[in-house]
Write an enzyme that holds these catalytic residues in place. Structure first.
Site: not given
Length: 567
Positions: A134, A217, A219, A272, A320, A360
């Protein structure tokens, strides 16, 4: 026959069968299960020692001996905790057993010759280099931080410190993929890149895989809709790659049940899984109970401490691209942070229900703390839950094997690269980490890439010996010149290798082929395949596994922390 005391033997050759070692300052103890060396015939280098011409060193030519031998190593891996010599040839593990000179010594299966360099493994613990699945490729300097923590493989995506990469592990499209492959070719660490999987038609996915993506990925910030999930998995099955998913926190495109329906019985790697890092609120943690889902954690929530919840809100807002002045953005952030599921995460790891640990990196997680936090969780769980089944009051071997697998072999299996990395086994890249037991999991003594030292703590360069202060980690020869290309590997899809991407981009690193991603399941996760029935109360967030509430207290103090970082 001459005899030597057990203490003197351990001081000279390292621990042997039945000896126990404490891992760092934790309450975890390993016990050596087997010794592959031969008593009285051990090989050791140095003045007056065994590896000398006509003694432990034979007369053979280069082709008949190993390039490097790690003597008297204590190997800690998912398959066992054993004492052995490790032979390395052409950058790969040649053998695990007894090294020496077969002309004068019995039971030798690793030949030491004039062409052999020696790494002293006496008193050291050897693990496989970590595999972090990650990685937000926000800055190239992460490679140094990862390597000095014991991680030797990065899997993820991104293009630098931009909004898309700060939030998602995605390298989107052909141009970005090619530029990033050219960039990471220069890094002394193994790398695999994700393309963008948030597409409802297959053509845009196929071209990314053919351009070099080792996986895709999905997301929520790009849209984790059922249509995108279904399409992405169809292409994955067609082209033998893995799909990683950060599902829909806001449940806009569908609830958890819709995502599971879109996945069907196909394998997928859920990031996660607890949910603070993202995913269906509040019930993404239920995915731990699915037989075809490979569940992972990221390290910001690991382990659960008195500070965990408080630090998460601001981190989430930054990563984010949220605005604290907008109530909806704040509500979005708060919906992901739940004490109850964070506490349950620790227990699910200890039960072997969550299979993978990752970072992450710079996107709420810390790239240099995957290994530290894994063992902090193991220690916390021993103190709170007691001895694990299969262990006893003398050792924690089963718990130790379970936790080491979370950041070595299991992420490698999940992404189709376990034939190259992820364990200390014959034929794999010699990506090995040596630890002094007192510093285990915190500060490596040596980090080797393909058999050559990449990073090590090094003292004053102008000193008469290597050890005077100031001592800090410095890049070694595996990080320089053309050697860095021979010491690292870029993982690519089979389609991109067949399309000639390495040649088109003039990639100089070793090329690893991704394969075997679609015929695996939760049962493939070594020591971490438990698939309980997970229940979650949507009002109280209480988590149950097979009907048993998962509750633990936050830690107020952790090992492997401040005392190791005063300098």
């Amino acid at each position: 026959m001459a005899h030597i005391s057990r203490t003197a033997y351990a001081n000279m050759f390292g621990p042997t069968t039945g000896d126990r070692l404490r891992l760092a300052d934790t309450e975890l103890f390993l016990e050596v299960e087997k010794d592959f060396t031969t008593y009285g015939e051990e090989v050791k280098f140095g003045g007056g020692k065994v590896i000398r011409d006509g003694m432990g060193q034979s007369q053979v030519v280069n082709s008949e001996c190993v390039d490097v031998v790690i003597t008297n190593a204590l190997i800690l891996d998912h398959w066992g905790i054993v004492k052995a010599d490790i032979g390395i040839k052409d950058g790969r593990i040649f053998g695990i057993g007894k090294a020496g000179n077969p002309d004068v010594q019995p039971n030798v299966d690793i030949v030491v010759g004039p062409a052999t360099e020696v790494v002293a493994g006496e008193g050291k613990i050897i693990t496989a280099g970590g595999v972090d699945t990650h990685i937000h490729f926000i800055c190239p300097q992460q490679a140094e931080e990862g390597l000095t923590s014991g991680v030797t493989t990065f899997i993820g995506g991104g293009t630098g410190p931009v909004a898309g990469t700060n939030a998602t592990t995605v390298t989107p499209g052909i141009w970005n993929m090619h530029r990033m492959l050219e960039a990471v070719d220069d890094l002394p660490i193994n790398v695999g890149l994700f393309g963008k999987g948030c597409v409802s038609k297959p053509e845009a996915l196929r071209e990314q895989i053919e351009a070099g993506a080792m996986g895709l990925k999905i997301h929520e910030d790009w849209g984790a809709t059922p249509a995108a999930i279904h399409n992405c998995l169809n292409v994955a099955d067609e082209m033998d790659i893995q799909i990683a998913i950060h599902s829909d926190t806001l449940n806009e495109g569908g609830f958890y049940e819709e995502t599971v329906k879109a996945i069907g019985d196909r394998v997928i790697h859920v990031f996660h899984t607890e949910g603070a890092g993202g995913g269906h609120a509040p019930d993404v943690i239920k995915s731990v109970g699915e037989p075809n889902i490979l569940p992972a954690s990221t390290n910001p929530t690991m382990p659960y401490t008195i500070n965990t919840v408080d630090e998460h809100l601001d981190m989430l807002m930054v990563c984010h691209h949220l605005d604290p002045s907008i109530p909806e953005d704040v509500a979005f952030a708060e919906s992901r942070i739940r004490r109850e599921t964070i506490a349950a995460e620790d227990i699910l790891h200890d039960m072997g229900a969550i299979s993978v640990m990752s970072s992450d990196s710079q996107a709420m997680g810390r790239v240099g703390e995957v290994i530290i936090r894994t063992w902090q969780c193991a220690n916390k769980m021993k103190l709170q839950r007691g001895i694990l089944e299969g262990d006893n009051e003398h050792n924690d071997n089963e718990r130790i094997k379970r936790y080491v697998a979370k950041y070595t072999i299991n992420p490698a299996i999940a992404h189709g690269i376990s034939h190259e990395v992820g364990s200390v086994e014959k034929g794999k890249l010699a990506d090995l980490v040596l630890w002094n037991p007192a510093f285990f999991g915190v500060k490596p003594a040596l980090v080797m890439k393909s058999g050559l030292v990449a990073y090590a703590p090094m003292g004053d360069i102008n000193a008469a010996i290597p050890t005077p202060q100031p001592v800090h980690y410095r890049p070694m020869f595996a990080c320089y010149g053309k050697a860095k290309f021979k010491s690292s590997m870029i993982f690519l899809s089979q389609a991109s290798i067949e399309a000639g991407v390495p040649e088109k981009l003039n990639l100089q690193s070793q090329i690893g082929e991704v394969k075997g991603c679609r015929n695996i399941s939760k049962k493939s996760m070594i020591h971490n395949s438990y698939t309980p029935n997970i229940e979650l109360d949507s009002q109280t967030y209480e988590v149950k596994a097979d009907g048993v509430p998962l509750v633990c207290e936050p830690a107020t103090e952790l090992p492997m922390a401040q005392r190791y970082f005063l300098f």
